[in-house]
Scaffold this active site. Structure first.
Site, PDB file in Angstrom:
ATOM      1  N   ASP A  45      19.340 -15.804   1.152  1.00 16.24           N
ATOM      2  CA  ASP A  45      19.192 -15.297   2.515  1.00 16.24           C
ATOM      3  C   ASP A  45      19.833 -13.919   2.630  1.00 16.24           C
ATOM      4  O   ASP A  45      20.342 -13.367   1.645  1.00 16.24           O
ATOM      5  CB  ASP A  45      19.790 -16.268   3.536  1.00 16.24           C
ATOM      6  CG  ASP A  45      21.254 -16.587   3.256  1.00 16.24           C
ATOM      7  OD1 ASP A  45      22.014 -15.658   2.928  1.00 16.24           O
ATOM      8  OD2 ASP A  45      21.633 -17.768   3.371  1.00 16.24           O
ATOM      9  N   LYS A  66      16.058 -12.573   6.535  1.00 18.78           N
ATOM     10  CA  LYS A  66      17.045 -11.514   6.646  1.00 18.78           C
ATOM     11  C   LYS A  66      16.887 -10.858   8.002  1.00 18.78           C
ATOM     12  O   LYS A  66      15.794 -10.439   8.379  1.00 18.78           O
ATOM     13  CB  LYS A  66      16.855 -10.475   5.535  1.00 18.78           C
ATOM     14  CG  LYS A  66      17.931  -9.411   5.505  1.00 18.78           C
ATOM     15  CD  LYS A  66      17.820  -8.563   4.253  1.00 18.78           C
ATOM     16  CE  LYS A  66      18.960  -7.570   4.185  1.00 18.78           C
ATOM     17  NZ  LYS A  66      18.906  -6.740   2.968  1.00 18.78           N
ATOM     18  N   MET A 181      30.874 -15.186  12.902  1.00 23.24           N
ATOM     19  CA  MET A 181      29.614 -15.259  13.670  1.00 23.24           C
ATOM     20  C   MET A 181      29.847 -15.117  15.156  1.00 23.24           C
ATOM     21  O   MET A 181      29.259 -15.813  15.970  1.00 23.24           O
ATOM     22  CB  MET A 181      28.893 -16.585  13.376  1.00 23.24           C
ATOM     23  CG  MET A 181      28.594 -16.810  11.906  1.00 23.24           C
ATOM     24  SD  MET A 181      27.893 -18.438  11.565  1.00 23.24           S
ATOM     25  CE  MET A 181      29.317 -19.488  11.914  1.00 23.24           C
TER      26      MET A 181
END
Length: 510
Positions: A45, A66, A181
């Site tokens: 990824d 991506k 994140m």
């Protein structure tokens, strides 16, 4: 052997869940490299550096998403694809950014593999929080400042009725918080911490693309974090935010951004399989290197002339190589047709420069003549002064270039035979991805290692290159660049990648 890993007739495939680390390709573990070298399929990824795929040239490389470039696969799609390949008997690597056990949804993949009785292995990787200490100068623990660390997700599973995070406990946590994140949710989690009692003035560091040449770092207060991350286009993922007093050590411990070429964007235009000889030393000095070959090296369409020359090699008294590629192509062909280096025993060998001599040495051969400067004129002068005078010379070259050596030797009475052992062709156009990088991050330097390369890069970029500086391998290339209307800012003292790198470094530091 562990029963989870044991192969059986019903599950002949195998899956390795491999941590790719924070980004720098050198931070892949040795075990991770072994898995890549042994696999047949790689599912990767956008968080795993595609440069690591060089370790798996034999495998199918399948991107599962991506950000900003391709569709992001859903987790159940990735799992289904992984299982499909394994059930077909293939060895699969699921290459995951960071460490598979840190916010990587590995447990979901493991549960699916176990349910299908597919053997697997989990290979650790370096997670961004740990890399931050080395690459951003921020130790997440420090005696007297922080003796504990909490790794926290800034993006919990969508649809939860209630957060699983105890924000009051995290606000009181006596150590460092590392938020993963947390870009699009920056306002929520910073408000949650502050609302639960965390001092708004708590020092923070926002770190993007940790360990990569274009790593970025913003130091601010907790109540300023959301302003730096919102909207998300300001500071795009991958990003971690470190919250705590340890971020104040970043200045004193920073080595990464203090390297002499840190922050400089450099275009390397060498052929693909040779680019690393220049790209690597530039990267070690801190440059963000963009590789875009301007020429490609190919074998000749017809080897008959080369083969005939090899068959008659004993009739020559000297052998001349005008490039590194010529050495490799000719000597590899000599071995391919069943000869070996003993057949060159009666010949003296000339090369155009030290770099060509170094390639020759890899075949356990030593050059008899190396001119003091790297150009055809100096090589011709050296050969014309040879004692005894040359009678019959074989010149190995490409299909295009100057005829200075051959014409000059013939004019001196030497019998010359030329063979084309390789061809170099212009790359028609710049890769769109490379063009996008250049548009986004203007170049500081362009490196040019031959007149042909210079002409092709000029065709791509045109007359106007702004403040971009040009570094060239030789005076001959410099002359071509000036004829094209560009200035020359650095010229290598000798025709080596080390010398070209040093020329750029000298120009930056003087």
């Amino acid at each position: 052997m562990n029963s989870e890993l044991a192969l059986s007739e019903t599950t002949p495939g195998f899956v390795a869940l491999v941590g790719a680390g924070p980004g720098h390709p050198g931070l892949l573990t040795l075990r991770g490299r072994e898995c890549l070298q042994d696999c047949e399929v790689v599912l990767y990824d956008g968080l795993s550096n595609v440069e690591m795929l060089v370790h798996a040239p034999q495998a199918v490389h399948q991107c599962v998403g991506k950000h900003g470039q391709s569709r992001i696969w859903k987790q159940d799609e990735i799992i289904a694809e992984m299982i499909r390949h394994a059930k077909e008997g293939k060895r699969v690597v699921r290459l995951k950014g960071g460490d598979p056990a840190v916010f990587a949804r590995t447990s979901e993949e493991v549960n699916a593999l176990k349910a299908e009785r597919i053997p697997f292995e989990i290979v650790p990787g370096i997670t961004a929080a740990l890399a931050a200490g080395s690459y951003a100068g921020i130790p997440i623990t420090h005696r007297g400042i922080a003796s504990a660390v909490a790794l926290v997700t800034g993006h919990e599973e969508p649809g939860k009725a209630k957060s699983d995070l105890d924000w009051p406990a995290l606000a009181r946590f006596p150590g460092t918080l590392v938020i993963y994140m947390g870009v699009t949710t920056a306002k929520q989690w910073t408000d949650a911490l502050i609302g639960s009692g965390k001092d708004p003035k708590t020092p923070c560091a926002i770190l993007r693309r940790c360990s990569l040449p274009d790593q970025q770092k913003i130091q601010c207060r907790l109540d300023e974090v959301a302003g730096h991350l919102t909207p998300a286009s300001k500071f795009r993922p991958p990003v971690i935010t470190i919250v705590g007093e340890v971020t104040g050590l970043a200045e004193s411990m920073d080595w990464f951004s203090r390297r002499p070429l840190s922050g400089k964007n450099v275009l390397v235009t060498r052929p693909k399989d040779q680019a690393n000889q220049l790209a690597k030393p530039l990267e070690e000095l801190g440059a963000n290197v963009i590789v875009q070959p301007a020429i490609k090296i190919c074998p000749p369409d017809d080897w008959s002339e080369v083969d005939a020359a090899i068959d008659q090699i004993e009739t020559f008294d000297s052998l001349v190589f005008t490039s590194r590629n010529g050495v490799k192509s000719f000597l590899d062909r000599l071995l391919d047709v069943g000869r070996d280096m003993r057949c060159l025993g009666g010949l003296k060998i000339a090369v155009v420069g030290d770099a060509t001599a170094n390639v020759l040495a890899t075949y356990h051969l030593r050059a008899d003549w190396i001119p003091e400067s790297f150009d055809a004129d100096a090589l011709l002068t050296t050969l014309q002064n040879a004692e005894p005078p040359l009678k019959s010379t074989l010149v190995v070259r490409t299909q295009r270039g100057r005829d200075v050596v051959t014409d000059g030797l013939r004019a001196s009475g030497t019998q010359v035979r030329e063979v084309v052992a390789y061809e170099n062709w212009d790359v028609p156009e710049m890769d769109p991805a490379t063009r996008g990088k250049i548009d986004e991050q203007p170049l500081d330097w362009i490196t040019l290692t031959s007149p042909a390369t210079a002409r092709n890069v000029h065709r791509w970029l045109g007359d106007f290159i702004g403040e971009t500086r040009i570094a060239v391998i030789s005076p001959l290339t410099a002359q071509t660049v000036r004829e094209l209307g560009w200035r020359v800012d650095a010229v290598a003292a000798s025709a080596t990648m080390q010398s070209l790198t040093q020329a750029i470094l000298d120009a930056e530091t003087t």
